[in-house]
Scaffold this motif. Sequence first.
Motif, PDB file in Angstrom:
ATOM      1  N   GLU A 116       0.833  -1.204   0.000  1.00  0.00           N
ATOM      2  CA  GLU A 116       0.000   0.000   0.000  1.00  0.00           C
ATOM      3  C   GLU A 116       0.875   1.264   0.000  1.00  0.00           C
ATOM      4  N   CYS A 117       1.969   1.165   0.745  1.00  0.00           N
ATOM      5  CA  CYS A 117       2.898   2.313   0.790  1.00  0.00           C
ATOM      6  C   CYS A 117       3.461   2.588  -0.612  1.00  0.00           C
ATOM      7  N   ILE A 118       3.806   1.532  -1.336  1.00  0.00           N
ATOM      8  CA  ILE A 118       4.336   1.685  -2.717  1.00  0.00           C
ATOM      9  C   ILE A 118       3.269   2.327  -3.600  1.00  0.00           C
ATOM     10  N   ALA A 119       2.034   1.873  -3.450  1.00  0.00           N
ATOM     11  CA  ALA A 119       0.923   2.435  -4.239  1.00  0.00           C
ATOM     12  C   ALA A 119       0.741   3.912  -3.916  1.00  0.00           C
ATOM     13  N   MET A 120       0.894   4.278  -2.632  1.00  0.00           N
ATOM     14  CA  MET A 120       0.770   5.686  -2.236  1.00  0.00           C
ATOM     15  C   MET A 120       1.846   6.542  -2.909  1.00  0.00           C
ATOM     16  N   ILE A 121       3.037   5.978  -2.974  1.00  0.00           N
ATOM     17  CA  ILE A 121       4.150   6.724  -3.597  1.00  0.00           C
ATOM     18  C   ILE A 121       3.872   6.912  -5.098  1.00  0.00           C
ATOM     19  N   ILE A 122       3.450   5.828  -5.760  1.00  0.00           N
ATOM     20  CA  ILE A 122       3.186   5.913  -7.204  1.00  0.00           C
ATOM     21  C   ILE A 122       2.045   6.901  -7.483  1.00  0.00           C
ATOM     22  N   GLU A 123       1.028   6.843  -6.668  1.00  0.00           N
ATOM     23  CA  GLU A 123      -0.128   7.731  -6.831  1.00  0.00           C
ATOM     24  C   GLU A 123       0.274   9.192  -6.515  1.00  0.00           C
ATOM     25  N   GLY A 124       1.155   9.318  -5.547  1.00  0.00           N
ATOM     26  CA  GLY A 124       1.494  10.675  -5.069  1.00  0.00           C
ATOM     27  C   GLY A 124       2.433  11.444  -5.988  1.00  0.00           C
ATOM     28  N   ILE A 125       3.226  10.723  -6.762  1.00  0.00           N
ATOM     29  CA  ILE A 125       4.195  11.426  -7.628  1.00  0.00           C
ATOM     30  C   ILE A 125       3.611  11.551  -9.035  1.00  0.00           C
ATOM     31  N   ASN A 126       3.384  12.778  -9.440  1.00  0.00           N
ATOM     32  CA  ASN A 126       2.845  13.022 -10.788  1.00  0.00           C
ATOM     33  C   ASN A 126       3.682  14.107 -11.481  1.00  0.00           C
ATOM     34  N   ASP A 127       3.191  14.565 -12.634  1.00  0.00           N
ATOM     35  CA  ASP A 127       3.964  15.558 -13.401  1.00  0.00           C
ATOM     36  C   ASP A 127       4.198  16.843 -12.607  1.00  0.00           C
ATOM     37  N   GLN A 128       3.273  17.159 -11.714  1.00  0.00           N
ATOM     38  CA  GLN A 128       3.390  18.425 -10.980  1.00  0.00           C
ATOM     39  C   GLN A 128       4.213  18.286  -9.693  1.00  0.00           C
ATOM     40  N   PHE A 129       4.503  17.063  -9.298  1.00  0.00           N
ATOM     41  CA  PHE A 129       5.210  16.820  -8.037  1.00  0.00           C
ATOM     42  C   PHE A 129       6.606  17.431  -8.089  1.00  0.00           C
ATOM     43  N   ASP A 130       6.961  18.204  -7.050  1.00  0.00           N
ATOM     44  CA  ASP A 130       8.329  18.732  -7.011  1.00  0.00           C
ATOM     45  C   ASP A 130       8.907  18.579  -5.598  1.00  0.00           C
ATOM     46  N   GLU A 131      10.084  19.130  -5.372  1.00  0.00           N
ATOM     47  CA  GLU A 131      10.793  18.898  -4.105  1.00  0.00           C
ATOM     48  C   GLU A 131      10.001  19.402  -2.894  1.00  0.00           C
ATOM     49  N   THR A 132       9.218  20.434  -3.102  1.00  0.00           N
ATOM     50  CA  THR A 132       8.462  20.977  -1.963  1.00  0.00           C
ATOM     51  C   THR A 132       7.364  20.006  -1.504  1.00  0.00           C
ATOM     52  N   ASP A 133       6.982  19.086  -2.404  1.00  0.00           N
ATOM     53  CA  ASP A 133       5.939  18.110  -2.040  1.00  0.00           C
ATOM     54  C   ASP A 133       6.524  16.873  -1.359  1.00  0.00           C
ATOM     55  N   GLN A 134       7.868  16.768  -1.373  1.00  0.00           N
ATOM     56  CA  GLN A 134       8.505  15.537  -0.862  1.00  0.00           C
ATOM     57  C   GLN A 134       8.201  15.312   0.632  1.00  0.00           C
ATOM     58  N   LYS A 135       8.323  16.413   1.390  1.00  0.00           N
ATOM     59  CA  LYS A 135       8.168  16.291   2.847  1.00  0.00           C
ATOM     60  C   LYS A 135       6.767  15.765   3.202  1.00  0.00           C
TER      61      LYS A 135
END
Lengths: 81, 714
Positions: free
Chosen positions: A46-65
């Motif tokens: 589920e954690c892997i799925a969250m990561i895949i879902e969470g990272i998209n074209d707009q995702f940048d370093e400020t969203d990492q935290k």
Amino acid sequence: MTKANRQTRLLQLVLSDESLIKKYNINPTDYTNIDTAMNADNAVVECIAMIIEGINDQFDETDQKQLYHRIQQYLNNNLLI
Amino acid sequence: MKINRIEIKNFRSYFGPNCFIINSGLTLIIGANGEGKTNLYDAMEWLFENRIGTDSKRIVSRKAIAVLNPGETDEVMVALDFEHNEAKYRIEKSFSFTKSDDDSDIRISPISFVGYEEEDSGRCMTDGVRLLDRCFNASIRHFSLLAGEESLKILNQTDTLKYLVKTFSSVRNSEKYISFMSFASQCAQRAEQNAISKNSRNKKQADIKTREINDLESRLRELQSQLRNKQNEARNYATQIEAIVNSSEASEEMRSLESRLENLRAERNRLIGQIRENYTAALLDDMYVLSGIMPVLREFSDKVSKAERTRRKEEREFLKNLGERKALKKIKLDLENGATPLPVYAPDEKFLREMLHDHICKVCGTPAPVGSDAYRYIEAKLNAYLESLKEDEKEEELCFPYNFIEQLSKRETIINNERASLAKTFQHLTDLIEFNEARKKQLRTLDDNISQVEESQRKLQARVPGVSKEVLLNNFTNLTNWNVYKSECEKKIVEIEQAILNVEKSLAIKREELAELAENTPAQIYTKISEAITAIKDAFRRALKKNETDFIMELERVSNEYLAKLNVDDFKGTLRIYTDISGAMRISLVDIDGSPIDPNKALETTMYMSVLFAVSELTEIKKDDEYPLFFDAPTSSFAVGKEKDFFNIIDNLDKQIIIVTKSFLKEVGPNEYILDQEMLNTLNLRGSIYRIEKKKPFDDKNQATIQTLISRIR
């Protein structure tokens, strides 16, 4: 290739990692798409799925935290073994 | 994206409105040199190129300007009607131009780039650049428009394939995953270390382990940074080597030209060194100032010689006459019976005059009155005597009593000696001038040759833009150096990779040791989380690597299928796509035993085209996105038979491909071409065939008379 297809492809690639399968007792065939992985009993899946879902074209370093806190909190609550 | 229609208006030779209807499959646009092929390609490039800085005035049709009256306006426009994801669109790039009032120039408006989307409610206008980027991404356009065979080599540039993999493989944002997982892993490990350190029982040991882990992590980061730098270095060396290898032909030619240039310049310097033009000092030092007297002296000598000859001739005449006279006289003096006459002075003048006076011959006593025979006889005798006296006087007279001519001759002899000496000096001067002039003539020829060689060098440099003459000249020296540097770099990369593995192993051990300290403490959950996140990070890293490898393998497989199709019954080898040690990807052909093949130009072209088609196909599969390919003269190196097969195969590829070419034409006169129908009939295309040609008549020195006409053949 649609977004869902790309996510499924990446999910399968990650879940088919031998080391991960062995350590967290994962059966990759149980998870045919990102939705089934998001509802998995296995916390790592589920954690892997969250990561895949969470990272998209707009995702940048400020969203990492924010994403880290989400998965850290999730694992803290669900990583029982 | 599928193109339905291309419209070109007043773009260079495309005067007025022009239109190409484009179907699926291959569209061939046939035209000889100068008939508008490249202008069509440039029009497409202008449309797809978003830079606004192009000099718009230069693309306006000269004919369109010529037909305008002062103050009138027309427009340049390139438009594309296309389909994308089952919707219909149009992009239109244009600007207007107005002829100035004095008829000398044009004013142009800013470029407009608009897009249109067909919706149920009708046509909706939108921003052209955004629409183009949405339907035909700039990264794809880069691999869509290719002019000439050389342009295909972009596929073998250091970063191109890497870029393709990142753009077209199944996984997007792979860097973002790697970056996030590193971040998450570091955060989890820090949280784990903090949690363990908070436990007072293990605090001291945990602090030691944490310091050791921090040191190892720091070392790992340093090594990873070194690895990246070395990989970049190796890629740069590879790029340099690639540039050198690609320009090796030009380099060889440049060195040959330079060698010729050096020889020509050396010869020039030698000739310049040989020229002695110190004529001014030699005027007095070497008596060159007297060079003008030589004709005078010659004339003098000629005249003296002539006078001398005349003198001798006349003297000979004179002597001859004198001898004749003497002989005559002698004959006259001879008596009939041969007796010896008396001398002419006997009797002498006094006695003869006395006898005449006395009218009697006092020798014989015969009276001699005036008028008698005796008297006349005595008188004749006296006259003969007097005459003889005169002849004696004459005999003493010289023909040339003064020796002026002898004196002149003697002087001439003296001067002649001087003249010979002067002539030698002057001959030297004449020879020197002739020698200098001959050298100067050679110099002029040499200068012409030098100019020609320099011009050839300039043309050669233009063929390999971005590579300086010095680089071309030192190509092989550089190649050796770059190979050595690259090899050293690659060794270093292997060493660093080994060091990274060692540090990672040590880190794993230290982390395990740290985790053991957390067992049965509240920090244990942090260790579990850290382990899980690190495991996920490693799984992502391997997954992304596998994805890249799978994409390359798939690209290689599909490329080989295209290579086989494009080279039916021809040797082709096997296409390999691989990543070298610097991380750069390469395309090459190998033989059945794996040894590399050095392909000829046509095979090389089909090799790159195969990859291009494979990229296009994979894009379609992976991105649900198809796009047209536009080639300007891609088959220049193909033999006639191969070209025909090539076009037939391409037509069956189920891709929209537009090719402008000068094939299928036959020359029927100087710059006069007609379609080779026989050859054209061998083509079995689904797509369209267009012929483009210049409207006749035209003035080849006046661009305002040039207009490309389009006719659809099939």
